[in-house]
Design a protein around this motif. Structure first.
Motif, mmCIF file in Angstrom:
data_model
loop_
_atom_site.group_PDB
_atom_site.id
_atom_site.type_symbol
_atom_site.label_atom_id
_atom_site.label_comp_id
_atom_site.label_asym_id
_atom_site.label_seq_id
_atom_site.Cartn_x
_atom_site.Cartn_y
_atom_site.Cartn_z
ATOM 1 N N VAL A 45 0.831 -1.211 0.000
ATOM 2 C CA VAL A 45 0.000 0.000 0.000
ATOM 3 C C VAL A 45 0.864 1.259 0.000
ATOM 4 O O VAL A 45 0.660 2.176 -0.804
ATOM 5 C CB VAL A 45 -0.951 -0.008 1.218
ATOM 6 N N LEU A 46 1.857 1.314 0.872
ATOM 7 C CA LEU A 46 2.708 2.498 0.964
ATOM 8 C C LEU A 46 3.525 2.703 -0.309
ATOM 9 O O LEU A 46 3.707 3.836 -0.774
ATOM 10 C CB LEU A 46 3.636 2.379 2.169
ATOM 11 N N THR A 47 4.013 1.610 -0.901
ATOM 12 C CA THR A 47 4.780 1.722 -2.139
ATOM 13 C C THR A 47 3.909 2.247 -3.275
ATOM 14 O O THR A 47 4.341 3.100 -4.066
ATOM 15 C CB THR A 47 5.370 0.357 -2.531
ATOM 16 N N GLY A 48 2.682 1.742 -3.367
ATOM 17 C CA GLY A 48 1.780 2.203 -4.413
ATOM 18 C C GLY A 48 1.515 3.689 -4.318
ATOM 19 O O GLY A 48 1.539 4.410 -5.327
ATOM 20 N N ILE A 49 1.267 4.178 -3.108
ATOM 21 C CA ILE A 49 0.999 5.619 -2.913
ATOM 22 C C ILE A 49 2.244 6.434 -3.253
ATOM 23 O O ILE A 49 2.175 7.446 -3.963
ATOM 24 C CB ILE A 49 0.551 5.880 -1.462
ATOM 25 N N ALA A 50 3.404 5.994 -2.770
ATOM 26 C CA ALA A 50 4.644 6.731 -3.034
ATOM 27 C C ALA A 50 4.977 6.762 -4.520
ATOM 28 O O ALA A 50 5.520 7.758 -5.020
ATOM 29 C CB ALA A 50 5.791 6.107 -2.253
ATOM 30 N N GLY A 54 -3.068 6.452 -7.317
ATOM 31 C CA GLY A 54 -4.007 7.259 -6.564
ATOM 32 C C GLY A 54 -4.458 6.575 -5.284
ATOM 33 O O GLY A 54 -4.594 5.342 -5.229
ATOM 34 N N ILE A 55 -4.701 7.385 -4.254
ATOM 35 C CA ILE A 55 -5.117 6.842 -2.961
ATOM 36 C C ILE A 55 -6.398 6.029 -3.100
ATOM 37 O O ILE A 55 -6.586 5.005 -2.436
ATOM 38 C CB ILE A 55 -5.305 7.983 -1.938
ATOM 39 N N ASP A 57 -7.192 4.239 -5.593
ATOM 40 C CA ASP A 57 -6.979 3.038 -6.419
ATOM 41 C C ASP A 57 -6.032 2.018 -5.797
ATOM 42 O O ASP A 57 -6.033 0.855 -6.187
ATOM 43 C CB ASP A 57 -6.396 3.440 -7.782
ATOM 44 N N VAL A 58 -5.205 2.452 -4.837
ATOM 45 C CA VAL A 58 -4.127 1.590 -4.386
ATOM 46 C C VAL A 58 -4.648 0.312 -3.728
ATOM 47 O O VAL A 58 -4.097 -0.778 -3.943
ATOM 48 C CB VAL A 58 -3.172 2.362 -3.442
ATOM 49 N N THR A 342 3.229 0.449 -11.349
ATOM 50 C CA THR A 342 3.989 1.700 -11.320
ATOM 51 C C THR A 342 4.873 1.881 -12.544
ATOM 52 O O THR A 342 5.373 2.985 -12.794
ATOM 53 C CB THR A 342 4.880 1.758 -10.059
#
Length: 465
Positions: A45-50, A54-55, A57-58, A342
């Motif tokens: 989750v944190l990697t997707g946001i970074a 989009g919050i 979609d993650v 990503t």
């Protein structure tokens, strides 16, 4: 899943995020001792946001990656675990171990297990085949004593080589298809390259690594074994039939799928339709498990003890320990999906392709990049094959040389397995390895197989060109 909203990130930043994510994941699992399932989900989750997902979609991306992986693995692991426990707990593994040791001798037991794994790994996928082989490995290791590593690592090398290089396994099959290679020639080149690779980078290296773990105990994942009297054990040929049945069903499906693809039979052919029903790996294992319950348990015990409740408990005991493995495997798939969405692997591959490297080296390195970036060997081989296909077509590469390119790409797809690879967690947990031990065994053997196979495939390519 709907289209993911992805914010633009510089290529260098994406790579840095991926490196930091993997480092944090290893720290959480190894140092903090947070369970791998929770570690993988949190870091995903944190990697997707970074990385710009989009919050909103993650979480959907994580769930999609998790469910896709679990959907492919859960049935295979579940059916394989029950079949393995039936073979172990009815004395079948004892029967096979006795026959194997009598034929090959105790000193060659690791080689015998590895050769058996080679044959078993040819038509059946790594995760399912390995799980079914485990009770035999367990039994031989308990019988002869010494480190469990001595018996399991050579077999791991056999399964890795077959899974990485040879059709009908999905990675090399997909790469051969997208590049227009002859699948039969790919099989020939893969075996020509793969057998010496397995012997040196799988079997011999496995024995060498095993010396570092002289006291590794045999896991009890499939339950504590019972020493059944000889008259209560199933017959040798009954066990052989149970173990070969899924291979035969899968081969039946492979043959008719090939005939349909070549236009020899049509989609409405009855045998073709039947092969699609009973010849998929999951259905082949289900049919085999049901027959194993009957042949190994119900019939031999129908006059001596109550069957229903005991058999139900046996299945429950087989499924309970693998639930954690399935969850961890799914979480590894979720992390891999985040890294794929990503675009990290694609960014690196585009830059590498632009360097104008020789076709063999470029294909291998692109596969390595995708393997490291997203974890799946199948995705790595398929993507690298798709990227290299236009260059191969333009060069008008010969049949043997093209098969060598496919094998080289497939070799790259098996290297550097780590925490985003679902197989890393699956095999590690079934073998009772912690994360560091899995990196020092499974990852090392997989990488050695990949590099040696690439080197030999390159020789074939040069000779054939």
């Amino acid at each position: 899943m709907d289209e993911v909203v992805l914010a633009e990130r510089p290529a260098g930043l994406l790579v840095a995020i991926a490196v930091v994510a993997i480092a944090v994941l290893l720290i959480l699992i190894i140092k903090v001792r947070l369970h791998a399932f929770f570690s993988l989900i949190v870091v995903s989750v944190l990697t997707g946001i970074a990385a710009g997902i989009g919050i909103g979609d993650v979480v959907s991306v994580v769930i999609d990656g998790f469910s896709t992986t679990v959907g492919a693995v859960a049935l295979l692991v579940g059916f394989g675990a029950v079949l393995g426990r039936l073979v172990e707990m009815t004395g079948g593994a004892q029967v096979l171990a006795d026959r194997m040791l009598a034929r090959f001798g105790e000193e060659r037991a690791p080689l015998a297990l590895a050769v058996a794994s080679l044959f078993y790994a040819f038509p059946i996928f790594l995760d399912a085949g390995f799980i079914v082989m485990l009770p035999i490995i367990y039994t031989v290791a308990r019988r002869l004593g010494g480190s469990f590593m001595l018996y399991v690592l050579p077999s791991i090398g056999a399964f890795l080589m077959m899974h990485a290089l040879t059709p009908p396994h999905p990675g090399p099959t997909a790469a051969a298809t997208v590049m227009g290679a002859d699948v039969g020639m790919v099989v020939i080149v893969a075996l020509l390259v793969g057998l010496p690779t397995w012997y040196l980078a799988g079997y011999r290296l496995g024995l060498l690594i095993a010396k570092r773990y002289p006291d590794m105990p045999v896991p009890t994942l499939l339950g504590e074994p019972k020493d059944y009297p000889e008259e209560e054990r199933p017959g040798f040929w009954t066990i052989i039939f149970v173990l070969l049945l899924p291979l035969l069903l899968i081969f039946f499906n492979t043959v008719f799928s090939t005939l349909e693809a070549d236009g020899v039979v049509t989609e409405d052919n009855l045998a073709y339709q039947l092969s699609r029903l009973i010849g998929t790996t999951a259905m082949a294992l289900l049919i085999t498990v049901l027959l194993a319950m009957l042949l190994l348990y119900v019939i031999p015990r129908r006059r001596r003890e109550p069957i229903g409740g005991v058999l139900e408990n046996l299945v429950d005991d087989a499924l309970a320990p693998v639930c954690s493995i399935i969850l961890i495997t799914g979480a590894g798939g979720a992390f891999g999906r985040i890294l794929t969405e990503t675009g990290i692997g694609q960014t690196l591959a585009d830059g590498l392709d632009a360097l104008g490297l020789p076709i063999m080296l470029a294909g291998f390195l692109i596969a390595v990049i995708f393997r490291v970036a997203q974890g799946s060997a199948t995705v790595a081989a398929t993507t690298a094959g798709s990227i290299m296909a236009p260059a191969v077509t333009a060069m008008d590469v010969g049949t043997i040389a093209l098969a060598a390119v496919v094998v080289g790409i497939s070799a790259g797809s098996i290297t550097f397995s780590h925490v985003n690879d679902s197989g890393f967690w699956l095999i590690g947990r079934f073998c009772g390895f912690d994360t560091v031990t899995t990196l020092k065994t499974w990852t090392v053997i997989a990488t050695a197989i990949g590099f040696m196979a690439f080197g030999l495939a390159s020789v074939v390519y040069v000779v054939a060109s």
